[in-house]
Enzyme design. Structure first.
Site, short mmCIF file in Angstrom:
data_model
loop_
_atom_site.label_atom_id
_atom_site.label_comp_id
_atom_site.label_asym_id
_atom_site.label_seq_id
_atom_site.Cartn_x
_atom_site.Cartn_y
_atom_site.Cartn_z
N GLN A 36 0.81 -1.21 0.00
CA GLN A 36 0.00 0.00 0.00
C GLN A 36 0.85 1.28 0.00
O GLN A 36 0.31 2.38 -0.02
CB GLN A 36 -0.92 0.00 1.22
CG GLN A 36 -1.91 -1.16 1.21
CD GLN A 36 -2.64 -1.31 2.53
OE1 GLN A 36 -2.53 -0.47 3.43
NE2 GLN A 36 -3.41 -2.39 2.67
N HIS A 93 -1.07 0.38 5.61
CA HIS A 93 -1.73 1.39 6.45
C HIS A 93 -0.91 2.68 6.59
O HIS A 93 -0.44 3.03 7.67
CB HIS A 93 -2.04 0.81 7.82
CG HIS A 93 -3.01 -0.32 7.81
ND1 HIS A 93 -3.57 -0.83 8.96
CD2 HIS A 93 -3.54 -1.05 6.80
CE1 HIS A 93 -4.38 -1.83 8.65
NE2 HIS A 93 -4.38 -1.97 7.33
N GLU A 147 -15.62 3.52 9.42
CA GLU A 147 -16.21 4.61 10.18
C GLU A 147 -16.21 5.93 9.43
O GLU A 147 -15.29 6.22 8.67
CB GLU A 147 -15.43 4.80 11.49
CG GLU A 147 -15.46 3.61 12.42
CD GLU A 147 -14.60 3.83 13.66
OE1 GLU A 147 -14.62 2.97 14.56
OE2 GLU A 147 -13.91 4.88 13.75
N TYR A 160 -9.76 8.25 19.32
CA TYR A 160 -10.83 7.58 18.56
C TYR A 160 -10.85 6.07 18.78
O TYR A 160 -11.60 5.37 18.11
CB TYR A 160 -10.72 7.98 17.09
CG TYR A 160 -11.22 9.40 16.91
CD1 TYR A 160 -12.51 9.66 16.48
CD2 TYR A 160 -10.43 10.47 17.31
CE1 TYR A 160 -12.98 10.96 16.40
CE2 TYR A 160 -10.90 11.77 17.24
CZ TYR A 160 -12.18 12.01 16.78
OH TYR A 160 -12.67 13.30 16.72
N TYR A 205 -10.34 -10.46 11.11
CA TYR A 205 -10.43 -10.84 9.71
C TYR A 205 -10.65 -12.34 9.53
O TYR A 205 -11.49 -12.77 8.73
CB TYR A 205 -9.14 -10.45 8.97
CG TYR A 205 -9.18 -9.07 8.38
CD1 TYR A 205 -10.08 -8.73 7.37
CD2 TYR A 205 -8.31 -8.09 8.83
CE1 TYR A 205 -10.10 -7.47 6.83
CE2 TYR A 205 -8.32 -6.80 8.28
CZ TYR A 205 -9.23 -6.51 7.27
OH TYR A 205 -9.26 -5.26 6.75
#
Length: 382
Positions: free
Chosen positions: A94, A156, A250, A260, A271
């Site tokens: 990513q 991420h 979210e 958060y 998962y």
């Protein structure tokens, strides 16, 4: 989750020292697409974009597009030109070249800001840089910030940027996937939103600037992987869309200094087993900010826009949240900071959606995350 674009890591200069120019004529893919309140045409603006990541708009009408594998394109009148001069970019999973946003005063200073993964095959960090465009090249390159915790590459990175009305900027940083509880470490940039001056310094009114127990750049923390972020033009509130694990995607309203919850608090599941997430203690907890909305079924959110102006008047103030796995946009109606209505747009029409942005003329641009992806425009039907 994103599909990896390459298994190689390119830690050397990724772009050739020439500008690559190709023609990509606008083409109407589908006309008069109906929705609950607006009808629009879907136009392909440019193709040949492999795993596009972000769209940015220059004041003169030119469009910037990033590819995760390390290309930055300037699109003008159907011509797609690859700009050289990027820094060395670590491309793996990513990671790669990510967001791009022109400075609000671009006409005066010429700066574009972009995020990317920096490092080598062992560890990478999300980084923020800026440069100016000179012909087919980037010049005056300055690296402004990098995350304080190098991590094994591939997962991420977060990496959305927005500018605030006070002249500062926010940058999202994902939890990096390796050790989710790091998002609860206030000294670790992973799993946070950082607030910086446009020169990359720490603003003197950041929420934790005087704390010895927090990294001074942190604006909020306890995030998993934010890949959509906007500032609402009327309320000036900061809204984000955030990936959960299995479920638990979210929509969040950001508060300075807010925790958060990830991964101590999550609505998502493991998962592999669909049991409670292993590091989670609860679905809600005092002292941690609840999401405004959970995307069900899973959206895999990436790219977020707020509709403003005359092009789509019935959508005024609505949020448009793009989805990767869901291959759709959700139009969200917000009242009193609650989602009161949602409508599905473009389901399956362009593939995985990586970015959604509104251009200065009010048209909505959609960037697909496919190996043979493209940049699309939603414009009002006649």
């Amino acid at each position: 989750m994103m599909k990896p674009s390459r298994s190689l890591l390119l830690a050397a200069a990724l772009l050739p020292a020439i500008g690559l120019s190709t023609t990509a004529s606008a083409e109407t893919v589908e006309a008069d697409i109906g929705s609950e309140y607006e009808s629009f045409n879907l136009v392909r603006v440019a193709d040949g974009i492999s795993h596009g990541w972000a769209v940015g708009f220059l004041p003169d009408g030119r469009v910037l597009v990033t590819e995760r594998a390390g290309a930055l394109y300037l699109i003008e009148n159907g011509n797609k030109t690859e700009l050289d001069g990027l820094p060395s970019i670590a491309v793996q999973g990513q990671g790669g070249l990510l967001d791009v946003v022109p400075h609000p005063d671009y006409d005066d200073n010429g700066w574009i800001y972009f995020t990317y993964s920096k490092g080598d095959s062992d560890s990478t960090v999300p980084a923020l840089a800026r440069a100016r465009i000179d012909g087919d090249s980037l010049v005056d390159m300055e690296e402004l910030f990098e995350s304080n915790t190098p991590t094994s590459p591939g997962r991420h990175y977060g990496s959305r940027i927005v500018f605030l009305e006070d002249g500062t900027l926010l940058m999202t940083i994902g939890d990096r996937g390796a050790e989710p509880p790091r998002a609860q470490d206030p000294m670790d940039h992973s799993g946070s939103i950082v607030r910086l001056t446009t020169d990359g310094d720490v603003p003197d009114n950041n929420p934790f600037v005087d704390s010895e127990e927090h990294a001074p750049e942190i604006f909020s923390y306890g995030h998993r992987n934010i890949q959509g972020m906007i500032v609402h033009p009327d309320s000036l509130q900061v809204w984000v869309t955030e990936h959960g694990p299995r479920g638990g995607d979210e929509l969040n309203l950001i508060e300075a200094g807010g925790n958060y919850g990830w991964p101590t608090v999550t609505l998502g599941r493991d998962y592999r087993t669909e049991d409670d997430f292993p590091d989670a203690e609860a679905r809600r907890m005092d002292g941690m900010v609840d999401p405004v909305f959970e995307f069900l079924p899973t959206l895999a959110p990436s790219g977020l826009a707020v509709v403003n102006g005359d092009a789509f008047p019935a959508w005024e103030g609505n949020l448009l949240a793009g989805g990767l796995r869901a291959q759709r946009i959700l139009r969200l109606t917000i009242e009193d900071n609650h989602v009161v209505h949602a409508e599905e747009l473009l389901h399956g029409k362009v593939g995985r959606i990586r970015d959604v942005r509104q251009a200065p003329d009010g048209h909505i641009y959609v960037l697909s995350d496919e190996s043979d992806g493209a940049l699309y425009r939603m414009e009002p039907a006649d």
